[in-house]
Structures are given as C-alpha cells and as structure tokens.
Design a protein around this motif. Sequence first.
Motif, PDB file in Angstrom:
ATOM      1  N   UNK A   1     -12.573  10.330 -46.288  1.00 38.73           N
ATOM      2  CA  UNK A   1     -13.097   9.742 -45.058  1.00 38.73           C
ATOM      3  C   UNK A   1     -11.978   9.578 -44.040  1.00 38.73           C
ATOM      4  N   UNK A   2     -12.400   9.517 -42.806  1.00 35.89           N
ATOM      5  CA  UNK A   2     -11.502   9.224 -41.697  1.00 35.89           C
ATOM      6  C   UNK A   2     -12.084   8.010 -40.981  1.00 35.89           C
ATOM      7  N   UNK A   3     -11.496   6.872 -41.214  1.00 36.57           N
ATOM      8  CA  UNK A   3     -12.096   5.646 -40.708  1.00 36.57           C
ATOM      9  C   UNK A   3     -13.399   5.386 -41.432  1.00 36.57           C
TER      10      UNK A   3
ATOM     11  N   UNK B   1     -14.267  13.363 -42.967  1.00 33.60           N
ATOM     12  CA  UNK B   1     -13.234  14.190 -42.317  1.00 33.60           C
ATOM     13  C   UNK B   1     -13.865  15.357 -41.563  1.00 33.60           C
ATOM     14  N   UNK B   2     -13.149  15.863 -40.592  1.00 37.01           N
ATOM     15  CA  UNK B   2     -13.683  16.956 -39.759  1.00 37.01           C
ATOM     16  C   UNK B   2     -14.055  18.174 -40.598  1.00 37.01           C
ATOM     17  N   UNK B   3     -13.204  18.562 -41.561  1.00 38.22           N
ATOM     18  CA  UNK B   3     -13.497  19.735 -42.379  1.00 38.22           C
ATOM     19  C   UNK B   3     -14.799  19.580 -43.147  1.00 38.22           C
ATOM     20  N   UNK B   4     -15.029  18.393 -43.704  1.00 39.51           N
ATOM     21  CA  UNK B   4     -16.262  18.163 -44.457  1.00 39.51           C
ATOM     22  C   UNK B   4     -17.480  18.230 -43.541  1.00 39.51           C
ATOM     23  N   UNK B   5     -17.369  17.692 -42.339  1.00 40.42           N
ATOM     24  CA  UNK B   5     -18.486  17.730 -41.404  1.00 40.42           C
ATOM     25  C   UNK B   5     -18.770  19.156 -40.949  1.00 40.42           C
ATOM     26  N   UNK B   6     -17.727  19.928 -40.672  1.00 39.43           N
ATOM     27  CA  UNK B   6     -17.922  21.324 -40.277  1.00 39.43           C
ATOM     28  C   UNK B   6     -18.536  22.136 -41.412  1.00 39.43           C
ATOM     29  N   UNK B   7     -18.114  21.875 -42.649  1.00 39.66           N
ATOM     30  CA  UNK B   7     -18.663  22.580 -43.795  1.00 39.66           C
ATOM     31  C   UNK B   7     -20.146  22.294 -43.952  1.00 39.66           C
ATOM     32  N   UNK B   8     -20.536  21.041 -43.778  1.00 37.39           N
ATOM     33  CA  UNK B   8     -21.954  20.678 -43.873  1.00 37.39           C
ATOM     34  C   UNK B   8     -22.770  21.387 -42.795  1.00 37.39           C
ATOM     35  N   UNK B   9     -22.288  21.398 -41.570  1.00 35.50           N
ATOM     36  CA  UNK B   9     -23.010  22.052 -40.481  1.00 35.50           C
ATOM     37  C   UNK B   9     -23.124  23.559 -40.712  1.00 35.50           C
ATOM     38  N   UNK B  10     -22.064  24.153 -41.251  1.00 37.25           N
ATOM     39  CA  UNK B  10     -22.085  25.586 -41.552  1.00 37.25           C
ATOM     40  C   UNK B  10     -23.126  25.902 -42.622  1.00 37.25           C
ATOM     41  N   UNK B  11     -23.158  25.086 -43.702  1.00 38.37           N
ATOM     42  CA  UNK B  11     -24.134  25.301 -44.772  1.00 38.37           C
ATOM     43  C   UNK B  11     -25.552  25.103 -44.262  1.00 38.37           C
ATOM     44  N   UNK B  12     -25.744  24.118 -43.405  1.00 39.95           N
ATOM     45  CA  UNK B  12     -27.078  23.869 -42.843  1.00 39.95           C
ATOM     46  C   UNK B  12     -27.521  25.043 -41.976  1.00 39.95           C
ATOM     47  N   UNK B  13     -26.603  25.601 -41.204  1.00 40.29           N
ATOM     48  CA  UNK B  13     -26.925  26.759 -40.371  1.00 40.29           C
ATOM     49  C   UNK B  13     -27.284  27.971 -41.228  1.00 40.29           C
TER      50      UNK B  13
END
Length: 278
Positions: free
Chosen positions: A31-33, A37-49
């Motif tokens: 987590x970040x705060x 983390x940005x990488x985890x969020x980008x990975x989720x969005x990529x998988x969803x796409x």
Amino acid sequence: MSAFMEKPPVDPQNPLLELRRLTPARIALGRTGTSMPTNAQLDFQYAHAQARDAVHLPFDSAGLSAQLTEIGRDSLLLHSAATNRDSYLQRPDLGRKLSDKSAQTLRTYSAANPGGVDLVIVVADGLSALAVHRHTLPFLARLEEQVQAEGWSVAPVMLVEQGRVAVADEIGELMGAKMTVILIGERPGLSSPDSLGLYFTYNPKIGLTDAYRNCISNVRLEGLSYGMAAHRLLYLMREACRRQLSGVNLKDEAQLQTLESDAGTDMKRNFLLGQTDA
C-alpha cells in the motif's frame, strides 16, 4: 501476470510476498498511504480491460472454419437467434437457440445425411471468443484422435456465432446425435480472459437443464491441459454410452481412477501423505 507487475523479491520477514510466486491471485500488494501502489492499480486496470475486450471480441468463425479445412475437418457456420452482440448480452435466451435460417440449414443437412451420428462437436464464442480462437484447434487435435480410436461417427464441427451452452441441445436433436460437446468461451476473469469450457450432454434435446450436462472448465495453457481435458471428456463419453445418461448422475472419476491405477493395487492411496489406506 501482466507487464506492469513484477515478481517481488524474496523477503523472509513477509511470507505473503513468497505466496505471490505461487498464485496469480492479488495478494500482498502492499500500500501507499491508504491506497494500493500505482503498479498494482495499473495491473488491475489492465486485467479488467483484457476481460472486457475478450467479451466483445468478434468471433472469427470463417477463419476457424478455414483452419479446420486445412486439417481435413468439415464445418458448418451457424448463428443463434441473437442478431448481434448487444442482443446476445442482454437476452441470454436468444443465445440458447438457433436462428430460423440456421435451424433450417441443419434440417436440410440431416435430410441429406440420415441415420444420425454418435457425436456432434459444437464451437461457440460464448463470453470469450479469444478462448475459442486460441484453444479450439489444439484441443480438438487431442480429442479427435481418441474419438477415432473409439470408432464413433462424427458430424462436421458446428461453429455458432453468439451461442450459449444450450444451443448444443437443439443442434444435437436436429442432427439425431447420441452425444454433443460444446467448446465455449467462459466468462473472463481478471487473470484468465481466455478460459475455454467444455459441456457434454448425452441424448441432447431442446429443453434440457444444466443438470443433464457435465462441465469441464478452465481449459487453457495456465489451467487444465488439453491432454487432461480430453482424457476427462473421453471418460465421461464412454461412461455415458455405457450408462445412457449424463449430468449430475454421471460423476467425473477419471482422475481418481488414474491415482488408483498408479498405486498398483486395489487399495486407495492418500497421495497427500504418500501412504495407503486399507
């Protein structure tokens, strides 16, 4: 695992990080705060796409038909009663039956080839044409060599656009088939946009429920192998012919028999403990 996410380094102080090496599940993301983390969020969005793209990818039935022709297999191009993708997604019932034109195509074919067949193989896009494009030919190569060894008669492969599982029942009834198996793209997950499902039915006819079908799911390179899927399906087909039924009353015991045969005796082996039980 997408390009955004890299395998974490081994950290003896955090055993959860080591688990990420063993599963595609989203665990120990950090987590970040108060956020990921940005990488985890980008990975989720990529998988969803990827999952969304798999649902809306057009079924290249003509291309698949050409590939089947190259390996010596005939095919028929059919369409469900769902006229387009929006109709298919909003009206599941329309995907479960053939269009009037396709139903008449099968009646004409059956009239010209009377007597019925032992097996009809149906291929439908379902919710992931990507799965069908990737896995149909390599799986059929494993399946059909065993079907030929059984001596079963086989109809041309039926390619159905905008099809759902139950459309195979209508096809089987119109073809006078003893058995049907439909290869269909399963609902994409966030780590599996190309999962292929197999649904087998003995004595198919319109109006059957899921209780009359056997399902083998997650056929793909990262899931159930083509060879094991074909082995399990052949076991179900042999047992269905012997017992004249399929569905909830026909259990898939193919793997259990394999484990027992490895033991070399009639005793059941506990493969987790490496011991045998009397």
